[in-house]
Design an enzyme around this catalytic site. Structure first.
Site, PDB file in Angstrom:
ATOM      1  N   ASP A  19       0.843  -1.360   0.072  1.00 20.89           N
ATOM      2  CA  ASP A  19      -0.064  -0.041  -0.019  1.00 20.89           C
ATOM      3  C   ASP A  19       0.852   1.170   0.150  1.00 20.89           C
ATOM      4  O   ASP A  19       1.653   1.389   0.988  1.00 20.89           O
ATOM      5  CB  ASP A  19      -0.833   0.110   1.317  1.00 20.89           C
ATOM      6  CG  ASP A  19      -1.701   1.269   1.452  1.00 20.89           C
ATOM      7  OD1 ASP A  19      -2.009   1.890   0.328  1.00 20.89           O
ATOM      8  OD2 ASP A  19      -2.009   1.605   2.498  1.00 20.89           O
ATOM      9  N   ASN A  33      -0.317   4.662  -0.004  1.00 19.62           N
ATOM     10  CA  ASN A  33      -0.860   5.866   0.403  1.00 19.62           C
ATOM     11  C   ASN A  33      -1.653   5.764   1.712  1.00 19.62           C
ATOM     12  O   ASN A  33      -2.401   6.639   2.054  1.00 19.62           O
ATOM     13  CB  ASN A  33      -1.930   6.671  -0.674  1.00 19.62           C
ATOM     14  CG  ASN A  33      -3.161   5.491  -0.908  1.00 19.62           C
ATOM     15  OD1 ASN A  33      -3.223   4.036  -0.502  1.00 19.62           O
ATOM     16  ND2 ASN A  33      -4.061   5.903  -1.701  1.00 19.62           N
ATOM     17  N   ASP A  52      -4.142   3.995   2.846  1.00 19.93           N
ATOM     18  CA  ASP A  52      -5.449   3.709   2.860  1.00 19.93           C
ATOM     19  C   ASP A  52      -5.830   2.236   3.554  1.00 19.93           C
ATOM     20  O   ASP A  52      -6.846   1.841   3.487  1.00 19.93           O
ATOM     21  CB  ASP A  52      -6.329   3.985   1.579  1.00 19.93           C
ATOM     22  CG  ASP A  52      -5.944   3.120   0.452  1.00 19.93           C
ATOM     23  OD1 ASP A  52      -5.121   2.348   0.735  1.00 19.93           O
ATOM     24  OD2 ASP A  52      -6.668   3.379  -0.541  1.00 19.93           O
ATOM     25  N   ASP A  94      -1.851  -1.106  -3.728  1.00 24.95           N
ATOM     26  CA  ASP A  94      -2.178  -0.423  -4.997  1.00 24.95           C
ATOM     27  C   ASP A  94      -1.052  -0.615  -5.936  1.00 24.95           C
ATOM     28  O   ASP A  94       0.118  -1.250  -5.569  1.00 24.95           O
ATOM     29  CB  ASP A  94      -2.541   0.759  -4.585  1.00 24.95           C
ATOM     30  CG  ASP A  94      -1.575   1.415  -3.571  1.00 24.95           C
ATOM     31  OD1 ASP A  94      -0.230   1.410  -3.788  1.00 24.95           O
ATOM     32  OD2 ASP A  94      -1.873   2.190  -2.706  1.00 24.95           O
ATOM     33  N   ASP A 141      -5.205 -10.331 -15.480  1.00 25.80           N
ATOM     34  CA  ASP A 141      -5.939 -11.403 -15.486  1.00 25.80           C
ATOM     35  C   ASP A 141      -7.511 -10.684 -15.655  1.00 25.80           C
ATOM     36  O   ASP A 141      -7.916  -9.676 -15.528  1.00 25.80           O
ATOM     37  CB  ASP A 141      -6.298 -11.517 -13.704  1.00 25.80           C
ATOM     38  CG  ASP A 141      -6.902 -12.446 -12.864  1.00 25.80           C
ATOM     39  OD1 ASP A 141      -7.734 -12.926 -13.827  1.00 25.80           O
ATOM     40  OD2 ASP A 141      -6.546 -13.190 -12.004  1.00 25.80           O
ATOM     41  N   ASP A 177      -9.822 -16.033 -16.264  1.00 23.88           N
ATOM     42  CA  ASP A 177     -10.783 -16.614 -15.070  1.00 23.88           C
ATOM     43  C   ASP A 177     -12.004 -17.453 -15.426  1.00 23.88           C
ATOM     44  O   ASP A 177     -12.557 -16.992 -16.467  1.00 23.88           O
ATOM     45  CB  ASP A 177     -11.194 -15.273 -14.456  1.00 23.88           C
ATOM     46  CG  ASP A 177     -11.939 -15.478 -13.107  1.00 23.88           C
ATOM     47  OD1 ASP A 177     -11.175 -15.818 -11.986  1.00 23.88           O
ATOM     48  OD2 ASP A 177     -13.135 -15.406 -12.878  1.00 23.88           O
ATOM     49  N   GLU A 233      -7.836 -20.553 -16.452  1.00 22.43           N
ATOM     50  CA  GLU A 233      -8.314 -21.204 -15.232  1.00 22.43           C
ATOM     51  C   GLU A 233      -9.609 -21.989 -15.449  1.00 22.43           C
ATOM     52  O   GLU A 233     -10.620 -21.540 -15.939  1.00 22.43           O
ATOM     53  CB  GLU A 233      -8.573 -19.982 -14.125  1.00 22.43           C
ATOM     54  CG  GLU A 233      -8.933 -20.571 -12.852  1.00 22.43           C
ATOM     55  CD  GLU A 233      -9.761 -19.940 -11.891  1.00 22.43           C
ATOM     56  OE1 GLU A 233      -9.865 -20.113 -10.539  1.00 22.43           O
ATOM     57  OE2 GLU A 233     -10.999 -19.257 -12.393  1.00 22.43           O
ATOM     58  N   HIS A 236      -4.706 -16.775  -4.778  1.00 24.82           N
ATOM     59  CA  HIS A 236      -5.562 -16.146  -3.855  1.00 24.82           C
ATOM     60  C   HIS A 236      -6.910 -16.980  -3.564  1.00 24.82           C
ATOM     61  O   HIS A 236      -7.569 -16.362  -2.661  1.00 24.82           O
ATOM     62  CB  HIS A 236      -5.763 -14.929  -4.679  1.00 24.82           C
ATOM     63  CG  HIS A 236      -6.673 -15.255  -5.823  1.00 24.82           C
ATOM     64  ND1 HIS A 236      -6.045 -15.756  -6.955  1.00 24.82           N
ATOM     65  CD2 HIS A 236      -7.732 -14.598  -6.156  1.00 24.82           C
ATOM     66  CE1 HIS A 236      -7.093 -15.955  -7.835  1.00 24.82           C
ATOM     67  NE2 HIS A 236      -8.191 -15.215  -7.376  1.00 24.82           N
ATOM     68  N   ASP A 237      -7.136 -17.967  -3.854  1.00 21.86           N
ATOM     69  CA  ASP A 237      -8.313 -18.880  -3.693  1.00 21.86           C
ATOM     70  C   ASP A 237      -8.028 -19.918  -2.965  1.00 21.86           C
ATOM     71  O   ASP A 237      -8.900 -20.598  -2.310  1.00 21.86           O
ATOM     72  CB  ASP A 237      -8.936 -19.177  -4.811  1.00 21.86           C
ATOM     73  CG  ASP A 237      -9.573 -18.337  -5.853  1.00 21.86           C
ATOM     74  OD1 ASP A 237      -9.727 -17.014  -5.447  1.00 21.86           O
ATOM     75  OD2 ASP A 237      -9.566 -18.533  -7.036  1.00 21.86           O
TER      76      ASP A 237
HETATM   77  O1  TEU Z   1     -12.249 -18.715  -9.065  1.00 22.08           O
HETATM   78  C1  TEU Z   1     -12.832 -19.759  -9.649  1.00 22.08           C
HETATM   79  C2  TEU Z   1     -13.239 -20.733  -8.848  1.00 22.08           C
HETATM   80  O2  TEU Z   1     -14.054 -21.747  -9.144  1.00 22.08           O
HETATM   81  C3  TEU Z   1     -13.359 -20.360  -7.327  1.00 22.08           C
HETATM   82  O3  TEU Z   1     -14.674 -20.361  -6.869  1.00 22.08           O
HETATM   83  C4  TEU Z   1     -12.419 -21.289  -6.667  1.00 22.08           C
HETATM   84  O4  TEU Z   1     -12.551 -22.716  -6.835  1.00 22.08           O
HETATM   85  C5  TEU Z   1     -12.846 -21.275  -4.978  1.00 22.08           C
HETATM   86  O5  TEU Z   1     -12.693 -20.067  -4.775  1.00 22.08           O
HETATM   87  C6  TEU Z   1     -11.749 -22.143  -4.363  1.00 22.08           C
HETATM   88  O6  TEU Z   1     -12.175 -21.622  -2.945  1.00 22.08           O
HETATM   89  C7  TEU Z   1     -11.891 -17.654  -9.890  1.00 22.08           C
HETATM   90  C8  TEU Z   1     -11.194 -16.424  -9.095  1.00 22.08           C
HETATM   91  O7  TEU Z   1      -9.774 -17.145  -8.861  1.00 22.08           O
HETATM   92  C9  TEU Z   1     -11.883 -16.331  -8.131  1.00 22.08           C
HETATM   93  O8  TEU Z   1     -11.143 -15.285  -6.929  1.00 22.08           O
HETATM   94  C10 TEU Z   1     -13.156 -15.548  -8.209  1.00 22.08           C
HETATM   95  O9  TEU Z   1     -14.048 -15.557  -6.926  1.00 22.08           O
HETATM   96  C11 TEU Z   1     -14.095 -16.411  -9.001  1.00 22.08           C
HETATM   97  O10 TEU Z   1     -13.300 -17.034 -10.328  1.00 22.08           O
HETATM   98  C12 TEU Z   1     -15.193 -15.448  -9.904  1.00 22.08           C
HETATM   99  O11 TEU Z   1     -14.579 -14.651 -10.637  1.00 22.08           O
HETATM  100 CA    CA Z   2      -3.750   2.050  -1.110  1.00 24.91          CA
END
Ligand code: TEU
Ligand code: CA
Length: 595
Positions: free
Chosen positions: A41, A43, A45, A49, A118, A226, A286, A359-360
Site C-alpha cells: 500500500d 498511500n 488507505d 495498490d 487477469d 478467469d 483457469e 489467492h483462492d
Molecule cells: O475462481 C474460480 C473458482 O471456481 C473459485 O470459486 C474457486 O474454486 C474457489 O474460490 C476456491 O475456494 C475464480 C477466481 O480465481 C476467484 O477469485 C473468483 O472469486 C471467481 O473466479 C469468480 O470470478
Molecule cells: Ca492504497
C-alpha cells in the site's frame, strides 16, 4: 547452510526477457502472482495498490521470476475483490490509474520481466454499463448479452422454486436472481453481482476480443483467463442432479463446465486476439473441473486454444465434494498420483501449470507442509522443490516464497471473503455448530492467502502505514522479506536458487518425468531426464526420518547433490531428515529408466 548451490545464472538479469522469436518462453519461466489489494500500500488507505507494487519491482527481479500475473485492478465495486469488473479498460481508483499500469509494464520490461493480466470474461459486475443496459428492458439491444429467463413454467416469478433451473451458485444459494424491472431472472454462477455474459452472442465475444487486443496494444504480455471453461453453456439450460443438503438446489456443473462450444470459442479467441502477435503472448485458462482429456486438447499447440490451464484436481483432494468448506484427510499417495497423472497426460502434447497456492487457496505450507515452527521453513522449501522440479510452468503466489502461513482467525467476523462468508452462513443456517464452521474456515478460507504481504518487522509488516483491510498475520515479526533477504538459509534465498535452477538446466524445464515409490505415504520421489542428464528428487513429508527405498538408491546417494534444504548428509544414503528434500544429478551416460 543449504547444501550445494547451483552456479549463478548464466544469463544476465536484463537478458531474462526472451526474444520475440521465442514462442514458448513460458516453458522455461517461473511466474509470480500478485494480489494487488494485499501486496503493498503506497498511500496509507490500508489497501495495496499499483504504486505500491511499482515500489517493489526490484524485489521481484531479485527473486528471478520471468513474469508477474496480477489479479484484477480494473474498475469494480469490489463485491468479489475485483473479479466483478465494471470497466475492463480502466483502473479502479483504489488501485491507481492507467498511467500506473503503463509504468508497471515499463518497469517490468526494463527488468526483463513480463506482465500477465487477469481477465474475467465469464461475467461482469452488475454495475458494468453492458448489464445496466441489458437489464433496462426486454427490448434492450443488449438484452441478449446476458442470460435472461422467465420463471419456471406454471410458477409465479419470485415464488419458491420458480428459478429457471435448480443450479446452486458458488457464492449464493441460487444461480438465478429475479430482476424486478422486467420480472425475469438473470444467471450468475458466482455472486448476485456477477451476472454471466452470454457467449452465444457473437457481439459479446467481439467486444471481449477487442478489449483484449487493446490491452496487448498497451504492452501487456498475456492473460490469465478467469473460469474460462464456464463460458459455453449447454442448451437448453436444464436442472442438474439434486445436491445434498435437501434445500432443493441442484448441481449445474454438467451444463457449464467445458460446454459444447468451449473449444470453438477458445480457438476463435486465439485467432482474433493472439495469433500473429509479437512476443508470443501467454494465455493460461483457469478451469475448475477440467478433465485431463480436455486439458490435453486445450493446451496442445496444434489446437491453438490456450498455452496452459490451471486445473483443480490436486487442490480438491482434501475437500469434501458435498460440502465445500469441509476438509477431509489428504493422503500423500493421492497427491503424488494426481500430479503424476497430469505429468503423464500432458507429456507429449500440451503443457502443465504447477501451483500449490493462489489467492483462492489456503497457504501451501499450512496445508501440505507443516506450519509448526520446528518444520515450517524446511517444509516450505520442500514443497517448492517438489513443485518446481515437476515439468510445467511453476507459479509462486505472493508470500509463498517467505513461507507465509494461514491466519489464526478467532471469529467469523474477521473474514471478509464473499465465498467464506457465504459458506459459513449456509453451514450455520443448516444447523452446524458455529465453532465447527469457524474451524473449517480457518483451514479453508480464501482469506488465508489474502492477508497482507509481510515485508518487514515494522507495524503491519511494512504493508501499510494505515489500517490494513485484512489483518496482518501476527507471525510477521519472524516471517518477513527483510529478515530473509540477506539470509542464505531463508526460504526466500532457497526460492532464488530453485528459480535459477530452472533457468540454467534444460532438464528441469523439459525433461521427462517418472514417479517412483507411488505407494509410499512419506516419501515423494521422482526422476527427470533429458538426453544423458538425469535428476532424482527425493523428499520426506513427515516429522521424522524416513528412507527413500528406491532402486539403485545407493548409486544416487553418491551422485552430485544439486540442491537441498538441509546441510549435506553425513553419509551417502537416502535416509532423509524431517521434511528434507534433495535434488541429485548424474550425467555423462544415458541411464536406463529407474524404478
Ligand atoms: O475462481 C474460480 C473458482 O471456481 C473459485 O470459486 C474457486 O474454486 C474457489 O474460490 C476456491 O475456494 C475464480 C477466481 O480465481 C476467484 O477469485 C473468483 O472469486 C471467481 O473466479 C469468480 O470470478
Ligand atoms: Ca492504497
Amino acid at each position: 547452510m543449504t547444501g550445494d548451490r547451483p552456479a549463478p545464472s548464466s544469463r544476465p538479469a536484463a537478458g531474462r526477457q526472451p526474444a520475440d522469436s521465442d514462442t514458448a518462453w513460458w516453458r522455461r519461466a517461473v511466474i509470480y502472482q500478485v494480489y494487488p489489494r494485499s501486496f503493498a500500500d503506497s498511500n496509507g488507505d490500508g489497501i495495496g495498490d499499483l504504486p505500491g507494487l511499482l515500489s517493489r519491482l526490484d524485489y521481484l527481479a531479485s527473486l528471478g521470476v520471468d513474469a508477474v500475473w496480477i489479479s484484477p485492478f480494473y474498475r469494480s465495486p469490489q463485491d468479489d475483490n475485483g473479479y466483478d469488473i465494471s470497466d475492463y479498460q480502466d483502473v479502479d481508483p483504489m488501485f491507481g490509474t492507467l498511467a500506473d499500469v503503463d509504468a508497471l509494464i515499463a518497469g517490468l520490461h526494463e527488468r526483463g520481466m513480463k506482465l500477465i493480466i487477469d481477465v474475467v470474461l465469464n461475467h461482469t459486475s452488475d454495475e458494468h454499463p453492458w448489464f445496466t443496459e441489458s437489464r433496462s428492458s426486454k427490448d434492450s439491444p443488449k438484452r441478449d448479452w446476458y442470460w435472461w429467463r422467465p420463471a419456471r413454467d406454471g410458477l409465479p416469478a419470485g415464488s419458491p422454486g420458480a428459478e429457471p433451473t435448480n443450479w446452486r451458485s458458488f457464492f449464493s444459494p441460487s444461480a438465478w436472481q429475479l430482476d424486478e424491472a422486467t420480472g425475469e431472472y438473470y444467471l450468475h454462477l458466482f455472486s448476485v453481482r456477477q451476472p454471466d455474459l452470454n457467449w452465444e452472442n457473437p457481439e459479446v465475444r467481439g467486444a471481449l476480443y477487442a478489449m483484449l487486443r487493446w490491452w496487448l496494444d498497451r504492452g501487456v504480455d498475456g492473460f490469465r483467463m478467469d473460469v474460462i471453461n464456464m463460458v459455453s453453456k449447454r442448451l437448453p439450460l436444464r436442472d442438474g442432479p439434486p445436491l445434498p443438503g435437501g434445500d432443493g438446489y441442484g448441481d449445474g456443473w454438467a451444463s457449464f463446465i467445458s460446454g459444447p462450444r468451449i473449444h470453438e470459442f477458445l480457438r476463435e479467441l486465439h485467432a482474433e486476439v493472439i495469433a500473429g502477435r509479437d512476443g508470443a503472448p501467454l494465455t493460461v485458462g483457469e478451469m475448475p473441473g477440467v478433465s485431463l482429456d480436455d486439458a490435453a486438447v486445450f493446451t496442445d499447440p496444434a489446437s491453438a486454444e490456450v498455452d496452459m490451464v490451471f486445473q483443480f484436481e490436486h487442490v480438491e483432494l482434501d475437500r469434501d465434494p458435498s460440502d465445500r468448506l469441509a476438509v477431509r484427510p489428504l493422503r500423500l499417495t493421492s497427491l503424488k498420483a494426481s500430479l503424476a497423472r497430469w505429468q503423464a497426460g500432458l507429456a507429449t502434447a500440451g503443457w502443465n501449470s504447477l501451483y500449490f497456492g493462489n489467492h483462492d487457496q489456503p497457504r501451501a505450507v499450512s496445508r501440505y507442509g507443516s506450519a509448526d515452527p520446528a518444520h515450517r521453513e524446511a517444509s516450505a522449501k520442500l514443497l517448492a522443490t517438489v513443485l518446481h522440479l515437476h515439468r510445467g510452468t511453476p507459479y509462486v503466489y505472493q508470500g509463498e516464497e517467505l513461507g507465509m502461513t494461514n491466519y489464526p482467525f478467532a471469529s467469523a467476523d474477521e473474514i471478509a471473503d464473499i465465498e467464506s462468508r457465504h459458506y459459513y452462513r449456509q453451514a450455520v443456517d443448516a444447523g452446524q455448530d458455529p465453532a465447527q464452521a469457524l474451524a473449517a474456515l480457518r483451514r479453508r478460507s480464501r482469506d488465508n492467502a489474502r492477508t497482507p504481504m509481510q515485508w518487514d518487522a515494522s507495524p503491519h509488516a511494512g504493508f501499510t502505514t494505515g489500517t490494513p483491510w485484512l489483518p496482518v498475520n501476527p507471525n510477521y515479526p519472524g516471517i518477513n522479506a527483510a529478515a530473509q533477504a540477506g539470509d542464505q538459509d531463508s526460504v526466500l534465498s532457497y526460492y532464488r536458487r530453485l528459480i535459477a535452477l530452472r533457468h540454467d538446466l534444460p532438464v528441469v524445464a523439459e525433461g521427462d518425468f517418472t514417479l517412483l515409490l507411488p505407494g509410499d505415504e512419506r516419501i515423494w520421489a521422482f526422476t527427470r531426464r533429458l538426453g544423458a542428464t538425469e535428476l532424482l528428487v527425493v523428499a520426506n513429508l513427515s516429522d521424522g526420518p524416513a528412507e527413500a527405498g528406491i532402486p539403485a538408491g545407493r548409486d544416487w546417494a553418491a551422485a552430485e547433490l544439486l540442491l537441498s534444504n538441509y546441510p549435506p548428509p553425513a553419509a551417502a544414503t537416502l535416509v532423509l531428515r524431517a521434511w528434507e528434500a534433495r535434488v541429485y544429478r548424474r550425467s555423462g551416460r544415458a541411464q536406463p529408466p529407474v524404478g
